[in-house]
Design an enzyme around this catalytic site. Sequence first.
Site, PDB file in Angstrom:
ATOM      1  N   LYS A  12     -11.919   6.618  -2.497  1.00 55.18           N
ATOM      2  CA  LYS A  12     -12.208   5.183  -2.561  1.00 55.18           C
ATOM      3  C   LYS A  12     -12.851   4.808  -3.900  1.00 55.18           C
ATOM      4  O   LYS A  12     -13.221   5.686  -4.682  1.00 55.18           O
ATOM      5  CB  LYS A  12     -13.132   4.803  -1.407  1.00 55.18           C
ATOM      6  CG  LYS A  12     -12.480   4.940  -0.026  1.00 55.18           C
ATOM      7  CD  LYS A  12     -13.480   4.542   1.048  1.00 55.18           C
ATOM      8  CE  LYS A  12     -12.895   4.617   2.426  1.00 55.18           C
ATOM      9  NZ  LYS A  12     -13.891   4.229   3.441  1.00 55.18           N
ATOM     10  N   TYR A  52      -5.844  -2.109   6.358  1.00 53.23           N
ATOM     11  CA  TYR A  52      -6.935  -2.270   7.320  1.00 53.23           C
ATOM     12  C   TYR A  52      -6.593  -3.268   8.437  1.00 53.23           C
ATOM     13  O   TYR A  52      -7.496  -3.816   9.073  1.00 53.23           O
ATOM     14  CB  TYR A  52      -8.218  -2.714   6.603  1.00 53.23           C
ATOM     15  CG  TYR A  52      -8.856  -1.621   5.787  1.00 53.23           C
ATOM     16  CD1 TYR A  52      -9.264  -0.430   6.366  1.00 53.23           C
ATOM     17  CD2 TYR A  52      -9.079  -1.797   4.422  1.00 53.23           C
ATOM     18  CE1 TYR A  52      -9.868   0.567   5.619  1.00 53.23           C
ATOM     19  CE2 TYR A  52      -9.686  -0.802   3.662  1.00 53.23           C
ATOM     20  CZ  TYR A  52     -10.075   0.379   4.269  1.00 53.23           C
ATOM     21  OH  TYR A  52     -10.677   1.357   3.526  1.00 53.23           O
ATOM     22  N   ARG A  88     -10.062  15.589   8.203  1.00 56.10           N
ATOM     23  CA  ARG A  88     -11.120  14.854   8.915  1.00 56.10           C
ATOM     24  C   ARG A  88     -12.391  15.698   9.003  1.00 56.10           C
ATOM     25  O   ARG A  88     -13.498  15.185   8.842  1.00 56.10           O
ATOM     26  CB  ARG A  88     -10.657  14.448  10.324  1.00 56.10           C
ATOM     27  CG  ARG A  88      -9.486  13.484  10.377  1.00 56.10           C
ATOM     28  CD  ARG A  88      -9.752  12.138   9.804  1.00 56.10           C
ATOM     29  NE  ARG A  88     -10.752  11.396  10.526  1.00 56.10           N
ATOM     30  CZ  ARG A  88     -11.090  10.141  10.257  1.00 56.10           C
ATOM     31  NH1 ARG A  88     -10.479   9.486   9.281  1.00 56.10           N
ATOM     32  NH2 ARG A  88     -12.013   9.527  10.938  1.00 56.10           N
ATOM     33  N   ARG A 105     -18.665  13.870   2.731  1.00 54.07           N
ATOM     34  CA  ARG A 105     -19.629  12.768   2.892  1.00 54.07           C
ATOM     35  C   ARG A 105     -21.054  13.280   3.048  1.00 54.07           C
ATOM     36  O   ARG A 105     -21.999  12.659   2.563  1.00 54.07           O
ATOM     37  CB  ARG A 105     -19.242  11.905   4.084  1.00 54.07           C
ATOM     38  CG  ARG A 105     -17.974  11.084   3.830  1.00 54.07           C
ATOM     39  CD  ARG A 105     -17.533  10.383   5.083  1.00 54.07           C
ATOM     40  NE  ARG A 105     -16.380   9.515   4.868  1.00 54.07           N
ATOM     41  CZ  ARG A 105     -15.536   9.175   5.832  1.00 54.07           C
ATOM     42  NH1 ARG A 105     -15.716   9.610   7.067  1.00 54.07           N
ATOM     43  NH2 ARG A 105     -14.520   8.394   5.564  1.00 54.07           N
ATOM     44  N   ASN A 115     -18.649   5.473   1.488  1.00 58.27           N
ATOM     45  CA  ASN A 115     -18.465   6.794   2.091  1.00 58.27           C
ATOM     46  C   ASN A 115     -17.353   7.605   1.437  1.00 58.27           C
ATOM     47  O   ASN A 115     -16.851   8.554   2.018  1.00 58.27           O
ATOM     48  CB  ASN A 115     -18.296   6.689   3.608  1.00 58.27           C
ATOM     49  CG  ASN A 115     -17.036   5.958   4.015  1.00 58.27           C
ATOM     50  OD1 ASN A 115     -16.184   5.620   3.192  1.00 58.27           O
ATOM     51  ND2 ASN A 115     -16.896   5.725   5.304  1.00 58.27           N
ATOM     52  N   HIS A 118     -11.159   8.138   2.448  1.00 58.18           N
ATOM     53  CA  HIS A 118     -10.456   7.705   3.655  1.00 58.18           C
ATOM     54  C   HIS A 118      -9.441   8.784   3.994  1.00 58.18           C
ATOM     55  O   HIS A 118      -8.781   9.324   3.109  1.00 58.18           O
ATOM     56  CB  HIS A 118      -9.718   6.382   3.421  1.00 58.18           C
ATOM     57  CG  HIS A 118      -8.716   6.083   4.497  1.00 58.18           C
ATOM     58  ND1 HIS A 118      -9.069   5.463   5.675  1.00 58.18           N
ATOM     59  CD2 HIS A 118      -7.394   6.369   4.590  1.00 58.18           C
ATOM     60  CE1 HIS A 118      -7.987   5.364   6.443  1.00 58.18           C
ATOM     61  NE2 HIS A 118      -6.964   5.903   5.800  1.00 58.18           N
ATOM     62  N   GLU A 131       0.513   5.015   6.916  1.00 57.40           N
ATOM     63  CA  GLU A 131      -0.266   4.937   5.684  1.00 57.40           C
ATOM     64  C   GLU A 131       0.491   5.542   4.503  1.00 57.40           C
ATOM     65  O   GLU A 131       0.466   4.993   3.399  1.00 57.40           O
ATOM     66  CB  GLU A 131      -1.632   5.603   5.876  1.00 57.40           C
ATOM     67  CG  GLU A 131      -2.513   4.811   6.813  1.00 57.40           C
ATOM     68  CD  GLU A 131      -3.883   5.394   6.999  1.00 57.40           C
ATOM     69  OE1 GLU A 131      -4.821   4.595   7.172  1.00 57.40           O
ATOM     70  OE2 GLU A 131      -4.061   6.627   6.958  1.00 57.40           O
TER      71      GLU A 131
END
Length: 154
Positions: A12, A52, A88, A105, A115, A118, A131
């Site tokens: 990000k 989003y 993840r 993170r 954070n 993504h 995505e």
Amino acid sequence: MSHDERTFVMAKPDAVQRGLIGEIVSRIEGKGLKLVAGKFMRIDEELAHEHYGEHEGKPFFDGLVEFITSGPVFAMVWEGDDATRQVRRLMGATDARDAQPGTIRGDLGNDLGHNLIHGSDHEDEGANEREIDLFFDDEELLDWDRDASTWVYE
């Protein structure tokens, strides 16, 4: 799970601004996943709304859009055995303050809003494909053999 599951990941704007693209890529590569696409880009408002979309109408939606369009991102597609779940786990909890040490993170993030990363949701069937299709054309996804793969998987 086959060795060729693909998953969408994005560094990000905060990760880009802090110079953490290399660190994020390095951690995912270190896990044994293979990079099959990468694009340094700016997300416009239209793409942000598509990306989003499930959050539209929620109180935090405008902030998400504003943040993700505030600077460049590095969009990626990674491939490997159970790739989505592995990414993840590497990412850590959404709120960096709750993320375990050793996760991206947990080690590098500071709060919920910033954070860093993504990753597609492994519990949302179709999230990866949706995505990946939003950010990459088919010809941008490379099929290649990494010689080290025999040392990553049994």
